[in-house]
Write a protein that holds these residues in place. Sequence first.
Motif, PDB file in Angstrom:
ATOM      1  N   GLU B   4     -16.406 -85.461  32.995  1.00 54.32           N
ATOM      2  CA  GLU B   4     -14.753 -84.340  31.950  1.00 54.32           C
ATOM      3  C   GLU B   4     -13.783 -84.008  33.017  1.00 54.32           C
ATOM      4  OE1 GLU B   4     -14.663 -80.139  29.554  1.00 54.32           O
ATOM      5  OE2 GLU B   4     -15.212 -79.612  31.563  1.00 54.32           O
ATOM      6  N   ARG B 160      -8.499 -82.633  28.153  1.00 51.46           N
ATOM      7  CA  ARG B 160      -9.539 -82.623  29.096  1.00 51.46           C
ATOM      8  C   ARG B 160      -9.333 -84.316  28.469  1.00 51.46           C
ATOM      9  NH1 ARG B 160      -9.669 -79.186  31.404  1.00 51.46           N
ATOM     10  NH2 ARG B 160     -10.345 -77.250  31.042  1.00 51.46           N
ATOM     11  N   ALA B 202     -19.765 -82.948  33.926  1.00 50.05           N
ATOM     12  CA  ALA B 202     -19.816 -82.502  32.457  1.00 50.05           C
ATOM     13  C   ALA B 202     -20.736 -80.860  32.477  1.00 50.05           C
ATOM     14  CB  ALA B 202     -20.493 -82.423  31.299  1.00 50.05           C
TER      15      ALA B 202
END
Lengths: 95, 509
Positions: B4, B160, B202
Amino acid sequence: MSLTQDDVKRIARLARIETSDAEALATQAQLNSIFGLIATMQAVDTRGIAPMAHAQEVYQRLREDAVTETDRHAAFQAVAPAVENGLYLVPKVIE
Amino acid sequence: MKWETVIGLEVHTQLATKSKIFSGSSTAFGAAPNTQASAVDIALPGVLPVLNKGAVECAIKFGLAIGATLNRVNVFDRKNYFYPDLPKGYQISQLAKPIVEGGALRIQVGDSEKVVHLTRAHLEEDAGKSLHEDFHGMTGIDLNRAGTPLLEIVSEPEMRSSAEAVAYARALHTLVTWIGICDGNMQEGSFRVDANVSVRPAGQKEFGTRREIKNLNSFRFLQQAIDYEVRWQIETLEDGGRIEQATVLFDPDRGETRMMRSKEEAHDYRYFPDPDLLPVRLDEPWIEAVRAALPELPEAMRARFISDYSATPEQASIATSSLAFAKYFESAALHAADVDSELVGKIVNRMFSPEEKELAAGFIARDVARARIKLTCNWLTGELLAWLNKAETAIENCPIPSRSLAQLAIRIEDGTLSGKLAKQVFEGLWEGAGEVDAIIEARGLKQMSDSGELEKIVDEVLAANPKSVEEFRAGKDKAFNALVGQVMKASRGKANPAQVNDLLKTKLQ
């Protein structure tokens, strides 16, 4: 709090002041006596007192947004060590 | 492993004041070197800074526009470092008590919306410029920019992807230009972006180690730099390496980021309150006066365009991409909505019994207006935007007045023009060939509405194409389309396609 020789050298480097070992030792003693004064003040109980940014309870006066300065670069640059095409010249610095 | 991306942005906006933040020097761009650098700006001994009210007001405007907390008392600090384009040896900035804290900005990424929170925005002075070329091994210093007021706007690390970062930067750019605190000129450095980028597996809660990409001066570079940096960080980690906290620069020619300084070399700025400046107080009457003078904000206007003018969310975003564009859109929509009573009367007389006429008039006026606005909206966000982009020009320099675009929509709505003909009229408008009706007249672009004339053409086409007629009767639909094409051609594009369809069907039965 008291400063070590390394602290003094580091501060000198940050301030771009060249210091010999003897000077650093003398400075260490002087700075530590100043820290002694601060330690005395820090003994005062200041809980519940808001930190101040200035010693007086007054606020900044503001200037209207207007151009009031004129071009005086010729006078300023007359005392500069090196000038070319209106630019101040300094030893090359690239990060 | 799935990664991420975490991005936070720091944006330096140059405030659109006439004079510098602490002196009365001009901030105009492009002057001869050092001609706009006063004794205060070049830090001659004994000078004192005097704060510019205009710069403080810009920060208040921004704080109000993003729903932030305005610190009623805020403080200037000295940030100490040595560099030749910073003649005092420190930059006056705000650390512990910035003028603006908190606030949020709504961004649009594709079809989804997201709210990005802001950490803070503080006032500070810009540095001068160093020119490293052509001075026989020396560096040239121009201090014209030294002391130019900046508002540094810091976001939370809530983005993000590079797309979200670009959407945030664009929304911020729209806002600061909209409320008039920044000219937004990225080539001249009025809006400079630093991106803090890190990656983490993540699902992991803690942030990864970040690297800061400095001084991105276009949205494209922002996207490219983040994409490269994210790929580089993931590859480094997957190869078993570690990310060191660092400041990096983006090289647009090579499309790469490269290290400027590592954390070990990071500066120790030794911030402390600037004794030359007193704390700044914002009083309520001032804040309220600034609030009252703020224009309707892009977010509110966008919502209104959707509800009042039935714009799609995407169209509303385009229409509120700048204040000038929004004003143009609203002006065109209002012109299009101005349905005259004579027209309504004509329709009403055709269609309704006397007692219903009055009731119907209101509905019809609204219906017509709605259809015209919809068309205006489509043409503005479609054709007009495409032509502006092609000409690389802004709406401010659009050669077509908003009233004319509305008139074009009106002529499409009332059936005078087909979409195809309207494009030709649009070209005429762009070239400055006059008003819509004059162009239609001069270039003979009126859609054929005389059914007698059309019937004659249809009969001629049918007579001239017995083979197609036969094929159609034998069940070949393609033949029908060929006949429609022939009729359109014979009418030189001016026949109404729907009418042609109907007429052909009747004739061929």
